[in-house]
Write a protein that holds these residues in place. Structure first.
Motif, PDB file in Angstrom:
ATOM      1  N   ASN A 195      50.399 -97.838  22.241  1.00 33.48           N
ATOM      2  CA  ASN A 195      50.691 -96.768  21.437  1.00 33.48           C
ATOM      3  C   ASN A 195      51.633 -97.279  20.289  1.00 33.48           C
ATOM      4  N   TRP A 243      62.310 -95.862  23.520  1.00 35.20           N
ATOM      5  CA  TRP A 243      61.150 -96.585  22.964  1.00 35.20           C
ATOM      6  C   TRP A 243      61.204 -98.053  23.018  1.00 35.20           C
ATOM      7  N   TYR A 283      55.107 -99.168  23.434  1.00 39.01           N
ATOM      8  CA  TYR A 283      55.362 -98.554  22.182  1.00 39.01           C
ATOM      9  C   TYR A 283      55.606 -99.561  21.319  1.00 39.01           C
ATOM     10  N   THR A 306      56.719 -99.647  17.450  1.00 37.78           N
ATOM     11  CA  THR A 306      57.475 -98.677  16.665  1.00 37.78           C
ATOM     12  C   THR A 306      57.667 -99.370  15.198  1.00 37.78           C
ATOM     13  N   LEU A 347      52.485 -90.347  16.384  1.00 44.64           N
ATOM     14  CA  LEU A 347      52.292 -91.285  17.465  1.00 44.64           C
ATOM     15  C   LEU A 347      50.590 -91.410  17.379  1.00 44.64           C
TER      16      LEU A 347
END
Length: 281
Positions: free
Chosen positions: A107, A131, A138, A140, A242
Protein backbone atom coordinates in the motif's frame (compact mmCIF):
# COMPACT_ATOMS: atom_id res chain seq x y z
CA UNK A 1 -16.92 -4.92 -9.47
CA UNK A 2 -13.49 -5.43 -7.94
CA UNK A 3 -12.73 -7.02 -4.60
CA UNK A 4 -16.45 -7.40 -3.98
CA UNK A 5 -17.21 -3.69 -4.41
CA UNK A 6 -18.84 -1.69 -7.20
CA UNK A 7 -16.25 0.54 -8.84
CA UNK A 8 -18.30 1.76 -11.82
CA UNK A 9 -21.83 1.92 -13.23
CA UNK A 10 -22.52 1.31 -16.92
CA UNK A 11 -25.72 2.58 -18.55
CA UNK A 12 -26.91 1.69 -22.07
CA UNK A 13 -30.19 3.24 -23.20
CA UNK A 14 -32.06 5.02 -25.96
CA UNK A 15 -33.66 7.75 -23.83
CA UNK A 16 -32.44 10.64 -21.71
CA UNK A 17 -34.45 9.75 -18.61
CA UNK A 18 -32.78 6.37 -18.25
CA UNK A 19 -29.42 7.92 -19.07
CA UNK A 20 -29.91 10.43 -16.27
CA UNK A 21 -31.05 7.68 -13.91
CA UNK A 22 -27.95 5.60 -14.59
CA UNK A 23 -25.60 8.54 -14.11
CA UNK A 24 -27.45 9.55 -10.95
CA UNK A 25 -26.96 6.05 -9.56
CA UNK A 26 -23.23 6.33 -10.10
CA UNK A 27 -23.11 9.75 -8.48
CA UNK A 28 -25.42 8.92 -5.61
CA UNK A 29 -27.87 11.66 -6.58
CA UNK A 30 -31.34 12.02 -5.14
CA UNK A 31 -34.35 10.87 -7.16
CA UNK A 32 -35.74 14.40 -7.19
CA UNK A 33 -32.67 15.65 -9.09
CA UNK A 34 -32.96 13.19 -11.99
CA UNK A 35 -35.44 15.21 -14.15
CA UNK A 36 -33.19 18.27 -14.07
CA UNK A 37 -30.19 16.15 -15.01
CA UNK A 38 -32.13 14.64 -17.95
CA UNK A 39 -33.06 18.13 -19.09
CA UNK A 40 -29.42 19.23 -18.98
CA UNK A 41 -28.32 16.18 -20.95
CA UNK A 42 -30.81 17.07 -23.66
CA UNK A 43 -29.35 20.52 -24.36
CA UNK A 44 -28.23 20.80 -28.03
CA UNK A 45 -24.72 21.97 -27.16
CA UNK A 46 -24.18 19.03 -24.78
CA UNK A 47 -25.71 16.60 -27.26
CA UNK A 48 -23.09 17.68 -29.79
CA UNK A 49 -20.38 16.93 -27.24
CA UNK A 50 -21.87 13.52 -26.46
CA UNK A 51 -21.73 12.61 -30.14
CA UNK A 52 -17.99 13.16 -29.98
CA UNK A 53 -17.69 11.39 -26.64
CA UNK A 54 -17.45 13.30 -23.37
CA UNK A 55 -15.20 12.46 -20.42
CA UNK A 56 -14.81 14.63 -17.34
CA UNK A 57 -14.70 14.59 -13.55
CA UNK A 58 -17.99 14.77 -11.72
CA UNK A 59 -16.75 17.67 -9.56
CA UNK A 60 -13.66 19.73 -8.70
CA UNK A 61 -12.47 17.11 -6.20
CA UNK A 62 -11.83 14.63 -9.02
CA UNK A 63 -12.80 11.63 -6.89
CA UNK A 64 -14.80 10.07 -9.72
CA UNK A 65 -15.40 10.63 -13.41
CA UNK A 66 -17.86 9.90 -16.19
CA UNK A 67 -17.77 9.01 -19.87
CA UNK A 68 -20.81 9.44 -22.14
CA UNK A 69 -21.00 8.50 -25.81
CA UNK A 70 -23.99 9.03 -28.09
CA UNK A 71 -24.42 7.25 -31.43
CA UNK A 72 -27.06 7.58 -34.12
CA UNK A 73 -29.44 10.47 -34.69
CA UNK A 74 -33.06 11.30 -33.97
CA UNK A 75 -35.11 8.32 -32.85
CA UNK A 76 -32.08 6.06 -33.47
CA UNK A 77 -29.92 7.79 -30.88
CA UNK A 78 -28.41 5.49 -28.28
CA UNK A 79 -26.36 6.38 -25.22
CA UNK A 80 -23.65 4.59 -23.35
CA UNK A 81 -22.47 6.11 -20.09
CA UNK A 82 -19.99 4.99 -17.48
CA UNK A 83 -19.36 6.52 -14.07
CA UNK A 84 -16.46 5.25 -11.99
CA UNK A 85 -14.10 6.10 -9.17
CA UNK A 86 -10.89 7.87 -10.16
CA UNK A 87 -7.77 5.79 -9.57
CA UNK A 88 -4.64 7.80 -10.33
CA UNK A 89 -1.59 5.98 -11.70
CA UNK A 90 1.80 6.47 -10.07
CA UNK A 91 2.83 8.63 -13.02
CA UNK A 92 0.22 11.26 -12.06
CA UNK A 93 2.16 12.12 -8.90
CA UNK A 94 5.33 14.21 -8.91
CA UNK A 95 8.67 12.67 -8.03
CA UNK A 96 9.65 13.13 -4.38
CA UNK A 97 12.58 11.97 -2.30
CA UNK A 98 10.45 12.32 0.83
CA UNK A 99 9.35 8.71 1.10
CA UNK A 100 9.33 6.28 4.04
CA UNK A 101 8.51 2.58 4.31
CA UNK A 102 9.47 -0.45 2.28
CA UNK A 103 9.45 -0.24 -1.51
CA UNK A 104 7.79 -3.66 -1.42
CA UNK A 105 4.90 -2.51 0.79
CA UNK A 106 1.55 -3.38 -0.83
CA UNK A 107 0.00 0.00 0.00
CA UNK A 108 1.19 3.48 -0.91
CA UNK A 109 -0.04 6.54 0.98
CA UNK A 110 0.55 9.91 -0.66
CA UNK A 111 0.05 12.94 1.59
CA UNK A 112 -0.39 16.49 0.30
CA UNK A 113 0.32 18.67 3.30
CA UNK A 114 0.90 22.23 4.51
CA UNK A 115 3.22 22.65 7.51
CA UNK A 116 1.17 25.60 8.78
CA UNK A 117 -2.10 23.67 8.64
CA UNK A 118 -3.35 22.54 12.08
CA UNK A 119 -5.21 19.61 10.52
CA UNK A 120 -1.94 18.45 8.94
CA UNK A 121 -0.32 18.57 12.37
CA UNK A 122 -3.18 16.43 13.66
CA UNK A 123 -2.50 13.85 10.94
CA UNK A 124 1.22 13.97 11.73
CA UNK A 125 0.57 13.39 15.43
CA UNK A 126 -2.04 10.65 15.08
CA UNK A 127 -2.31 8.72 11.81
CA UNK A 128 1.26 9.03 10.54
CA UNK A 129 2.90 7.29 13.53
CA UNK A 130 0.54 4.35 13.03
CA UNK A 131 1.50 4.10 9.35
CA UNK A 132 5.19 4.43 10.21
CA UNK A 133 4.94 1.50 12.62
CA UNK A 134 3.98 -0.68 9.65
CA UNK A 135 6.71 -0.04 7.04
CA UNK A 136 6.07 -3.39 5.36
CA UNK A 137 2.39 -2.52 4.93
CA UNK A 138 2.52 1.19 4.07
CA UNK A 139 4.94 3.19 1.97
CA UNK A 140 4.34 6.87 2.70
CA UNK A 141 5.20 9.79 0.43
CA UNK A 142 4.93 13.48 1.31
CA UNK A 143 4.09 16.27 -1.15
CA UNK A 144 4.12 20.02 -0.60
CA UNK A 145 0.83 21.90 -0.85
CA UNK A 146 1.37 25.23 0.97
CA UNK A 147 -1.85 27.22 1.08
CA UNK A 148 -1.49 30.87 0.13
CA UNK A 149 -3.30 32.18 3.20
CA UNK A 150 -0.67 30.60 5.49
CA UNK A 151 2.06 33.24 5.48
CA UNK A 152 4.97 30.96 6.39
CA UNK A 153 3.83 27.71 4.76
CA UNK A 154 5.77 28.10 1.50
CA UNK A 155 9.00 28.90 3.34
CA UNK A 156 8.47 25.90 5.60
CA UNK A 157 7.96 23.69 2.55
CA UNK A 158 11.22 24.95 1.05
CA UNK A 159 13.03 24.39 4.35
CA UNK A 160 11.78 20.81 4.58
CA UNK A 161 12.97 20.15 1.02
CA UNK A 162 16.40 21.48 1.96
CA UNK A 163 16.37 19.01 4.84
CA UNK A 164 15.27 16.30 2.43
CA UNK A 165 18.30 17.03 0.24
CA UNK A 166 20.37 15.88 3.23
CA UNK A 167 18.19 12.81 3.77
CA UNK A 168 16.57 14.38 6.83
CA UNK A 169 13.10 15.35 5.64
CA UNK A 170 11.17 13.30 8.19
CA UNK A 171 13.08 14.36 11.34
CA UNK A 172 12.99 17.99 10.16
CA UNK A 173 9.26 17.77 9.48
CA UNK A 174 8.83 16.34 12.98
CA UNK A 175 10.53 19.44 14.40
CA UNK A 176 8.39 21.79 12.31
CA UNK A 177 5.19 20.24 13.61
CA UNK A 178 6.54 19.91 17.15
CA UNK A 179 7.33 23.66 17.16
CA UNK A 180 4.14 24.55 15.27
CA UNK A 181 2.90 27.21 17.69
CA UNK A 182 6.26 28.98 17.63
CA UNK A 183 7.25 29.60 14.01
CA UNK A 184 3.74 29.89 12.54
CA UNK A 185 3.25 33.17 14.41
CA UNK A 186 6.44 34.81 13.20
CA UNK A 187 6.69 37.57 10.66
CA UNK A 188 7.80 35.99 7.35
CA UNK A 189 11.04 38.01 7.40
CA UNK A 190 12.05 36.36 10.67
CA UNK A 191 11.15 32.77 9.94
CA UNK A 192 14.30 31.67 8.06
CA UNK A 193 16.43 32.16 11.17
CA UNK A 194 14.11 29.95 13.16
CA UNK A 195 14.18 27.31 10.43
CA UNK A 196 17.98 27.30 10.59
CA UNK A 197 17.78 26.68 14.34
CA UNK A 198 15.52 23.71 13.68
CA UNK A 199 18.05 22.38 11.17
CA UNK A 200 20.57 21.97 13.97
CA UNK A 201 17.95 20.25 16.12
CA UNK A 202 17.25 17.78 13.31
CA UNK A 203 20.93 16.97 12.88
CA UNK A 204 21.52 18.75 9.59
CA UNK A 205 24.61 20.42 8.19
CA UNK A 206 23.40 23.91 9.08
CA UNK A 207 25.75 25.75 6.72
CA UNK A 208 24.52 23.74 3.74
CA UNK A 209 20.95 24.17 4.93
CA UNK A 210 21.27 27.95 5.16
CA UNK A 211 22.74 28.11 1.67
CA UNK A 212 19.95 25.96 0.29
CA UNK A 213 17.26 28.05 1.98
CA UNK A 214 18.88 31.37 1.11
CA UNK A 215 19.21 30.47 -2.56
CA UNK A 216 15.64 29.12 -2.63
CA UNK A 217 16.95 25.95 -4.23
CA UNK A 218 13.63 24.13 -4.03
CA UNK A 219 11.22 26.95 -4.85
CA UNK A 220 10.43 25.49 -8.28
CA UNK A 221 10.03 22.00 -6.80
CA UNK A 222 7.49 23.19 -4.23
CA UNK A 223 5.57 25.06 -6.93
CA UNK A 224 5.56 21.95 -9.14
CA UNK A 225 4.26 19.76 -6.31
CA UNK A 226 1.50 22.25 -5.61
CA UNK A 227 0.55 22.40 -9.29
CA UNK A 228 0.46 18.61 -9.50
CA UNK A 229 -1.80 18.51 -6.45
CA UNK A 230 -4.27 20.90 -8.08
CA UNK A 231 -4.36 18.66 -11.17
CA UNK A 232 -5.17 15.71 -8.89
CA UNK A 233 -8.12 17.54 -7.36
CA UNK A 234 -6.39 18.57 -4.13
CA UNK A 235 -8.29 21.52 -2.74
CA UNK A 236 -7.21 21.59 0.88
CA UNK A 237 -4.89 19.93 3.37
CA UNK A 238 -4.25 17.31 4.38
CA UNK A 239 -5.33 15.31 1.34
CA UNK A 240 -4.37 11.64 1.36
CA UNK A 241 -4.35 9.17 -1.52
CA UNK A 242 -4.22 5.44 -0.86
CA UNK A 243 -3.10 3.34 -3.82
CA UNK A 244 -4.10 6.16 -6.16
CA UNK A 245 -7.55 6.78 -4.66
CA UNK A 246 -8.31 9.97 -2.78
CA UNK A 247 -9.57 9.18 0.72
CA UNK A 248 -12.62 11.08 1.91
CA UNK A 249 -11.52 10.49 5.52
CA UNK A 250 -7.96 9.25 6.08
CA UNK A 251 -8.95 8.27 9.64
CA UNK A 252 -11.56 5.77 8.45
CA UNK A 253 -10.31 2.20 8.74
CA UNK A 254 -13.41 1.05 6.85
CA UNK A 255 -12.69 3.30 3.87
CA UNK A 256 -9.06 2.18 3.80
CA UNK A 257 -10.13 -1.47 3.86
CA UNK A 258 -12.40 -0.92 0.84
CA UNK A 259 -9.66 0.84 -1.12
CA UNK A 260 -7.16 -1.91 -0.32
CA UNK A 261 -9.67 -4.55 -1.38
CA UNK A 262 -10.42 -3.05 -4.79
CA UNK A 263 -6.83 -2.07 -5.61
CA UNK A 264 -5.38 -5.46 -4.65
CA UNK A 265 -8.08 -7.51 -6.41
CA UNK A 266 -7.35 -9.58 -9.50
CA UNK A 267 -8.12 -8.10 -11.93
CA UNK A 268 -7.61 -4.74 -10.26
CA UNK A 269 -10.20 -2.00 -10.24
CA UNK A 270 -7.92 0.18 -12.35
CA UNK A 271 -7.70 -2.41 -15.12
CA UNK A 272 -11.46 -3.03 -15.09
CA UNK A 273 -12.22 0.69 -15.29
CA UNK A 274 -9.63 1.29 -18.01
CA UNK A 275 -11.05 -1.51 -20.16
CA UNK A 276 -14.58 -0.15 -19.80
CA UNK A 277 -13.51 3.37 -20.70
CA UNK A 278 -11.71 2.14 -23.81
CA UNK A 279 -14.85 0.33 -24.93
CA UNK A 280 -16.75 3.63 -24.95
CA UNK A 281 -14.27 5.55 -27.07
Amino acid sequence: MAGGYVVGVLTETDNLNDLARGIAAGWGMKEADIPRLAQSLGQPQLQAQLAQGLQDFSDDNATDFFVIKATGTGAQTRYRAYTAIQIWPDSAFPVTRNVAGSAAAPNTLRIFSDFQCPYCKQLWDTALPEWERQPNVYRTAHYQFPLDFHKNAFSAAEASECAGAQGKFWPYADVLFDQFSSWTRLDPKDVSGRFSTYAKTAGLDTAAFKTCLGQRTFKASVEAQYKAGVALGVRGTPTVFLNGIKLMDYRSAEEQAVVQAITSATPSAASIIDARVKSLR
